[in-house]
Design an enzyme around this catalytic site. Sequence first.
Site, mmCIF file in Angstrom:
data_model
loop_
_atom_site.group_PDB
_atom_site.id
_atom_site.type_symbol
_atom_site.label_atom_id
_atom_site.label_comp_id
_atom_site.label_asym_id
_atom_site.label_seq_id
_atom_site.Cartn_x
_atom_site.Cartn_y
_atom_site.Cartn_z
ATOM 1 N N SER A 17 -15.286 38.148 27.847
ATOM 2 C CA SER A 17 -14.823 37.445 29.039
ATOM 3 C C SER A 17 -15.981 36.941 29.895
ATOM 4 C CB SER A 17 -13.879 38.360 29.825
ATOM 5 O OG SER A 17 -13.196 37.680 30.826
ATOM 6 N N ASP B 76 -14.078 31.011 32.977
ATOM 7 C CA ASP B 76 -15.010 32.043 32.522
ATOM 8 C C ASP B 76 -15.213 31.901 31.019
ATOM 9 O OD1 ASP B 76 -12.544 33.006 31.673
ATOM 10 O OD2 ASP B 76 -13.048 35.089 32.052
ATOM 11 N N ASP C 199 -14.125 33.172 28.268
ATOM 12 C CA ASP C 199 -13.026 33.026 27.316
ATOM 13 C C ASP C 199 -11.870 32.222 27.890
ATOM 14 O OD1 ASP C 199 -12.194 35.018 29.074
ATOM 15 O OD2 ASP C 199 -11.115 36.146 27.542
#
Length: 447
Positions: A103, A242, A244
Site C-alpha cells: 500500500s 497511494d 496500490d
Amino acid sequence: MSRKIFGTDGVRGTANTYPMTAEMALRLGAAAGRFFRTDGRNGHRVVIGKDTRLSGYMLENALTAGLTSTGMNVLLLGPVPTPAVGYLTRSMRADLGIMISASHNPAHDNGIKFFGPDGFKLSDEAETEIEEILTGEIEPAQPENIGRARRIDDGRGRYVEYAKTTFPLRGQLSGLKVVIDCANGAAYRAAPEVLWELGAEVIPVGVTPNGHNINDHCGSTHLETAAAAVVAHGADLGISLDGDADRVMILDENGKVADGDQIMALFAARWAESGRLSGDALVATVMSNLGLERFLRSRGLRLERTAVGDRYVVERMREGGFNLGGEQSGHIVMTDYATTGDGLIAGLQFLAAMAETGKRASELVRQFDTVPQMLKNVRYGVGTEPLSAANVQAAITGAEARLNGSGRLLIRKSGTEPLIRVMAECEDEALLAEIVDGIVQAVESAA
C-alpha cells in the site's frame, strides 16, 4: 488460535525478511490453496495482482509455486490496483484473489492481501484457518493434479472499462484539467487512461515506476508533489492515489487537500439528498474527526464507527446494509461500485459532483470544520509491549481526566507497522498538544 502472520490488512513486512520471504510466500500460497481447494477438483482459479515493487516478482513467483502445488490454477494480472483484484476475482469467477502490495509503505516493504470469491477481503476467521494450515504439513496435490499458471493480458483493460462505467456523465470531463498522481504504483497506467478516455486533459505524476520509487515523495502520503503540479499547470483538480490505489486524497485548484473525512462528508450529503445513502448512515473508523460526526448529525445522518482498517469498515457495511464508508486516510468504500476502497472511482465521484453542481473543487473540498486533532507515531522494538507499562497507563489515565469528556483520546498499535499511534481531539489546541506529547514521551521511555 491467535493470529501471528496476518495483521489488519493481510501479511506485511520488510521484503526478504520474515514474514515477507519467498519461503513464507510459497507456504502461504500452498496453505491458501489447501483452504480453498477442498474437493480435489482441478477447476479452481486464483487471480494475482501486484504493485510495482521490485520484490513483487519474487513474491509472485513464490505464491504461484505454492498455489499450483496444491492444485490451484493461477491467473497473473501484473501491475493493477488493489480494487481491480477485488473486481476481477468476482468477474472472472475465481475462488481466490491475491494482491501483492504494501500500500502506502516505502518500496522496501511488501505485503500479501487475500480476497474471497465474492471480491471482498477474507474475514479474520478465514485468515486464522489459513494460519492453522500453515502450522502443519501442507498436503500437496497428486502429480496429475498440479495447477497451471498463465498471464492475463487484458486484466487492466477490463478494470479500466469497468471504472469508466461508474462515472455517470460520459464525455463531461471535456475542458477539465486533472492532475493524477499515481505514486509510481499500481495505477500508473490505468488511472490516466480512465481520465483521458472520459474526456479530461490529464497531467500525470508518479507514472515512471522503477521498482524502488513507489510512494517516494509522491502519492497520497506526499501531497506536496501533486499540489505543486496542480498550481503549476493551472489544473481544476488533483487526484492523489497511494501505491496500490485503494485510497485517495483530493486537491482543489489551489492545491488545498481534502482528506477522506471531507470526501465522505460530501458523498454522504449528496447521496442522502438523492435518496441513495443506505440506512442514512456513513461507516468510518475511530480515527475520523469529530467534526464529521457533527456534520452528519446536523443532517439527520449517523456515523457508525469501527476499529481502524478498511476491512472492518467493509464488514460493518455488509452487516448493516450500508453502501458508503471509509477512513480519514483516504480509503473510500462504495459498495455500489467496488468491494474495497477504490481511489480512482472515488476521484471520479468527486469529478461527478463538480460536473453536476457546476462548482469548483475549492467549493467542495471543505464540507465541515474539523475539531483540532493531533496524531503522533512512536516506533517500538520487537518483543516490547510499551502500552502495558505502568508509566504509559498513568499518562493515559491523566490525559483522560484532563479532557473530562470534552474530546477524544485514542491510543493503539498499528496493524501494519511496529508503531504506537497516539491520537487526541479537543477544541483547546494547547491542551491537545500537552496531552499528546505527554503520552508520546511516556511511550518512548517504555519503548
